[in-house]
Design a protein around this motif. Structure first.
Motif, PDB file in Angstrom:
ATOM      1  N   UNK A 113       0.832  -1.207   0.000  1.00 18.87           N
ATOM      2  CA  UNK A 113       0.000   0.000   0.000  1.00 18.87           C
ATOM      3  C   UNK A 113       0.867   1.258   0.000  1.00 18.87           C
ATOM      4  N   UNK A 114       1.949   1.233   0.779  1.00 19.73           N
ATOM      5  CA  UNK A 114       2.860   2.379   0.796  1.00 19.73           C
ATOM      6  C   UNK A 114       3.491   2.581  -0.578  1.00 19.73           C
ATOM      7  N   UNK A 115       3.796   1.481  -1.263  1.00 15.70           N
ATOM      8  CA  UNK A 115       4.383   1.577  -2.605  1.00 15.70           C
ATOM      9  C   UNK A 115       3.373   2.132  -3.601  1.00 15.70           C
ATOM     10  N   UNK A 116       2.103   1.772  -3.441  1.00 16.08           N
ATOM     11  CA  UNK A 116       1.048   2.333  -4.299  1.00 16.08           C
ATOM     12  C   UNK A 116       0.998   3.848  -4.121  1.00 16.08           C
ATOM     13  N   UNK A 117       0.999   4.280  -2.872  1.00 16.01           N
ATOM     14  CA  UNK A 117       0.911   5.715  -2.576  1.00 16.01           C
ATOM     15  C   UNK A 117       2.146   6.461  -3.074  1.00 16.01           C
ATOM     16  N   UNK A 118       3.295   5.789  -3.075  1.00 22.10           N
ATOM     17  CA  UNK A 118       4.535   6.405  -3.561  1.00 22.10           C
ATOM     18  C   UNK A 118       4.715   6.231  -5.070  1.00 22.10           C
ATOM     19  N   UNK A 170      -3.133  -0.352  -7.983  1.00 20.20           N
ATOM     20  CA  UNK A 170      -4.338  -0.153  -7.158  1.00 20.20           C
ATOM     21  C   UNK A 170      -5.253  -1.361  -7.272  1.00 20.20           C
ATOM     22  N   UNK A 171      -5.439  -1.847  -8.495  1.00 20.63           N
ATOM     23  CA  UNK A 171      -6.285  -3.008  -8.720  1.00 20.63           C
ATOM     24  C   UNK A 171      -5.702  -4.248  -8.029  1.00 20.63           C
ATOM     25  N   UNK A 172      -4.397  -4.430  -8.169  1.00 19.46           N
ATOM     26  CA  UNK A 172      -3.725  -5.563  -7.536  1.00 19.46           C
ATOM     27  C   UNK A 172      -3.885  -5.503  -6.018  1.00 19.46           C
ATOM     28  N   UNK A 173      -3.782  -4.302  -5.469  1.00 20.87           N
ATOM     29  CA  UNK A 173      -3.910  -4.117  -4.028  1.00 20.87           C
ATOM     30  C   UNK A 173      -5.298  -4.541  -3.542  1.00 20.87           C
ATOM     31  N   UNK A 197      -8.101 -15.553 -10.034  1.00 20.08           N
ATOM     32  CA  UNK A 197      -8.431 -14.341 -10.784  1.00 20.08           C
ATOM     33  C   UNK A 197      -7.315 -13.320 -10.759  1.00 20.08           C
ATOM     34  N   UNK A 198      -6.635 -13.222  -9.622  1.00 20.69           N
ATOM     35  CA  UNK A 198      -5.543 -12.261  -9.452  1.00 20.69           C
ATOM     36  C   UNK A 198      -4.416 -12.527 -10.453  1.00 20.69           C
ATOM     37  N   UNK A 199      -4.113 -13.800 -10.673  1.00 15.93           N
ATOM     38  CA  UNK A 199      -3.040 -14.175 -11.599  1.00 15.93           C
ATOM     39  C   UNK A 199      -3.541 -14.202 -13.041  1.00 15.93           C
ATOM     40  N   UNK A 200      -4.739 -14.742 -13.254  1.00 19.56           N
ATOM     41  CA  UNK A 200      -5.249 -14.904 -14.619  1.00 19.56           C
ATOM     42  C   UNK A 200      -5.412 -13.567 -15.337  1.00 19.56           C
ATOM     43  N   UNK A 201      -5.792 -12.530 -14.601  1.00 17.10           N
ATOM     44  CA  UNK A 201      -6.023 -11.234 -15.239  1.00 17.10           C
ATOM     45  C   UNK A 201      -4.740 -10.706 -15.871  1.00 17.10           C
ATOM     46  N   UNK A 202      -3.594 -11.082 -15.299  1.00 23.71           N
ATOM     47  CA  UNK A 202      -2.320 -10.617 -15.852  1.00 23.71           C
ATOM     48  C   UNK A 202      -2.072 -11.245 -17.220  1.00 23.71           C
ATOM     49  N   UNK A 203      -2.431 -12.514 -17.358  1.00 24.34           N
ATOM     50  CA  UNK A 203      -2.272 -13.165 -18.645  1.00 24.34           C
ATOM     51  C   UNK A 203      -3.274 -12.685 -19.666  1.00 24.34           C
TER      52      UNK A 203
END
Length: 218
Positions: A113-118, A170-173, A197-203
């Motif tokens: 989350x901190x990385x998203x904000x940064x 953001x979506x991944x988070x 779903x988290x992995x499949x969406x990347x493909x």
């Protein structure tokens, strides 16, 4: 220090492959690239070996290193398998995960989350990798953990690159939060479905990822 230098070189070479600087079949001139990075051949060769493990480079004896970009069908097949094995990890981890591991997942998520904000995709990827590896371990199945880790490393450059696209972190988070909640509740099927779903969406989106990366290249 040498290992870290090799990682940096590998990531920069990945960038050049994805943005089209190096195309499929190109020979990577080790002498020239070593001069460009100001390094000896040792860290460069370590970087090329890492890329070879990811399938982005083919090392041909007595000929050198050649760019090998997996085709769209091959990538989709790899992501399809990755999605399923991570789903199995999630299903088992929901039954077996320890309180200590859940605390570690929360810590990894907080850092994500901190990385998203940064707006820091590299730090996000590092903590995201930690998040997933905790789940592999907490499946409680050493063989599954090992095999999932191998495929994870094979797909590292593709998973890392897609985090640079607008809105993906953001979506991944948000997907991480669903996964973590399911694991906390011991809900095996929700954990499995969320990880799949988290992995499949990347493909599924990789065609657009590649197009965006190439369009943004200088």
């Amino acid at each position: 220090m040498e290992k870290r230098r090799a990682d940096i070189i590998a990531e920069q070479l990945e960038e050049r492959i994805f943005d089209g600087t190096y195309t499929d079949g190109d020979r990577l001139d080790e002498v020239r690239i070593a001069e460009q990075f100001g390094v000896s051949r040792t860290p460069l060769r370590e970087a090329l070996q890492r890329l070879a493990r990811s399938g982005l480079v083919e090392l041909v004896p007595r000929r050198g290193a050649f760019v090998r970009q997996p085709g769209p069908v091959e990538l989709l097949e790899m992501f399809e398998v990755m999605a399923e094995v991570e789903a199995v990890c999630g299903r088992l981890a929901a039954k077996r995960i320890s309180d200590e591991a859940l605390a570690d997942l929360h810590d990894a998520n907080d850092r994500c989350q901190a990385a998203v904000e940064a707006q820091d995709p590299d730090t996000y990827y590092s903590e995201n990798e930690r998040f997933h590896k905790i789940i592999y371990r907490e499946s409680g199945n050493g063989f599954l953990e090992s095999e999932t880790g191998l495929l994870h490393r094979r797909l590292q450059p593709f998973r890392r690159q897609q985090l640079r696209l607008r809105g993906r972190m953001v979506q991944s988070m948000s997907e991480h939060k669903i996964i973590l909640e399911a694991l906390e509740q011991g809900d095996s099927e929700t954990a499995a479905d969320a990880l799949r779903g988290h992995v499949a969406i990347q493909g599924e989106k990789f065609h657009s990822l590649m197009a965006t990366l190439k369009n943004s290249a200088p």
